[in-house]
Design a protein around this motif. Structure first.
Motif, PDB file in Angstrom:
ATOM      1  N   LEU A  62       0.827  -1.203   0.000  1.00 24.73           N
ATOM      2  CA  LEU A  62       0.000   0.000   0.000  1.00 24.73           C
ATOM      3  C   LEU A  62       0.864   1.257   0.000  1.00 24.73           C
ATOM      4  O   LEU A  62       0.582   2.214  -0.716  1.00 24.73           O
ATOM      5  N   ARG A  63       1.945   1.263   0.773  1.00 25.25           N
ATOM      6  CA  ARG A  63       2.845   2.420   0.793  1.00 25.25           C
ATOM      7  C   ARG A  63       3.431   2.671  -0.589  1.00 25.25           C
ATOM      8  O   ARG A  63       3.489   3.805  -1.063  1.00 25.25           O
ATOM      9  N   ILE A  64       3.840   1.596  -1.262  1.00 25.54           N
ATOM     10  CA  ILE A  64       4.412   1.724  -2.604  1.00 25.54           C
ATOM     11  C   ILE A  64       3.369   2.271  -3.568  1.00 25.54           C
ATOM     12  O   ILE A  64       3.638   3.186  -4.343  1.00 25.54           O
ATOM     13  N   ARG A  65       2.164   1.719  -3.505  1.00 26.06           N
ATOM     14  CA  ARG A  65       1.093   2.159  -4.399  1.00 26.06           C
ATOM     15  C   ARG A  65       0.745   3.627  -4.145  1.00 26.06           C
ATOM     16  O   ARG A  65       0.581   4.406  -5.074  1.00 26.06           O
ATOM     17  N   MET A  66       0.648   4.011  -2.872  1.00 24.54           N
ATOM     18  CA  MET A  66       0.307   5.396  -2.543  1.00 24.54           C
ATOM     19  C   MET A  66       1.436   6.355  -2.910  1.00 24.54           C
ATOM     20  O   MET A  66       1.178   7.463  -3.382  1.00 24.54           O
ATOM     21  N   ASP A  67       2.683   5.941  -2.710  1.00 21.80           N
ATOM     22  CA  ASP A  67       3.819   6.782  -3.091  1.00 21.80           C
ATOM     23  C   ASP A  67       3.849   6.983  -4.605  1.00 21.80           C
ATOM     24  O   ASP A  67       4.146   8.069  -5.087  1.00 21.80           O
ATOM     25  N   GLY A  68       3.520   5.949  -5.362  1.00 21.88           N
ATOM     26  CA  GLY A  68       3.470   6.054  -6.817  1.00 21.88           C
ATOM     27  C   GLY A  68       2.400   7.017  -7.270  1.00 21.88           C
ATOM     28  O   GLY A  68       2.593   7.808  -8.188  1.00 21.88           O
ATOM     29  N   ALA A  69       1.242   6.978  -6.611  1.00 21.67           N
ATOM     30  CA  ALA A  69       0.138   7.884  -6.949  1.00 21.67           C
ATOM     31  C   ALA A  69       0.497   9.323  -6.605  1.00 21.67           C
ATOM     32  O   ALA A  69       0.178  10.242  -7.340  1.00 21.67           O
ATOM     33  N   THR A  74       1.705   5.183 -11.173  1.00 16.41           N
ATOM     34  CA  THR A  74       0.510   4.379 -11.315  1.00 16.41           C
ATOM     35  C   THR A  74      -0.562   4.870 -10.373  1.00 16.41           C
ATOM     36  O   THR A  74      -0.312   5.074  -9.195  1.00 16.41           O
ATOM     37  N   ARG A  75      -1.745   5.030 -10.892  1.00 16.38           N
ATOM     38  CA  ARG A  75      -2.841   5.527 -10.075  1.00 16.38           C
ATOM     39  C   ARG A  75      -3.340   4.433  -9.137  1.00 16.38           C
ATOM     40  O   ARG A  75      -3.576   3.312  -9.557  1.00 16.38           O
ATOM     41  N   ALA A  76      -3.496   4.772  -7.883  1.00 17.71           N
ATOM     42  CA  ALA A  76      -4.006   3.816  -6.896  1.00 17.71           C
ATOM     43  C   ALA A  76      -5.494   3.607  -7.125  1.00 17.71           C
ATOM     44  O   ALA A  76      -6.231   4.525  -7.445  1.00 17.71           O
ATOM     45  N   THR A  77      -5.924   2.361  -6.991  1.00 13.12           N
ATOM     46  CA  THR A  77      -7.340   2.043  -7.129  1.00 13.12           C
ATOM     47  C   THR A  77      -7.869   1.575  -5.787  1.00 13.12           C
ATOM     48  O   THR A  77      -7.134   1.042  -4.973  1.00 13.12           O
ATOM     49  N   VAL A  78      -9.126   1.783  -5.602  1.00 18.32           N
ATOM     50  CA  VAL A  78      -9.740   1.373  -4.342  1.00 18.32           C
ATOM     51  C   VAL A  78     -10.574   0.156  -4.568  1.00 18.32           C
ATOM     52  O   VAL A  78     -11.158  -0.080  -5.539  1.00 18.32           O
TER      53      VAL A  78
END
Length: 78
Positions: A62-69, A74-78
């Motif tokens: 999640l940290r990686i995904r949020m940092d990318g966004a 890459t856009r984070a999806t919910v």
């Protein structure tokens, strides 16, 4: 004397692939997916250490995904 104070067993601080922390009895085999973090001591000592080092409770993925966004990746999806 409380049950926790009477506990003289040795514990390990353990970490999983998502960089989540826990404690485990030092004389027991670790479950799959967990590795020793390097800290060994009483239950209270191990929990105190976790309280100091685990400052971001989000799983690594999640940290990686949020940092990318946050950086336009890459856009984070919910």
């Amino acid at each position: 004397m409380t049950e926790e104070a009477a506990d003289t067993r040795s514990y390990l601080v353990v970490l999983n692939d998502e960089e989540q922390y826990s404690i485990w009895l030092a004389d027991r085999e670790l479950p799959l997916g967990w590795r020793p973090e390097g800290t060994r001591g009483s239950r209270a000592e191990c929990l105190a250490h976790i309280g100091t080092v685990w400052t971001d409770m989000r799983p690594l993925s999640l940290r990686i995904r949020m940092d990318g966004a946050a950086t336009g990746g890459t856009r984070a999806t919910v």
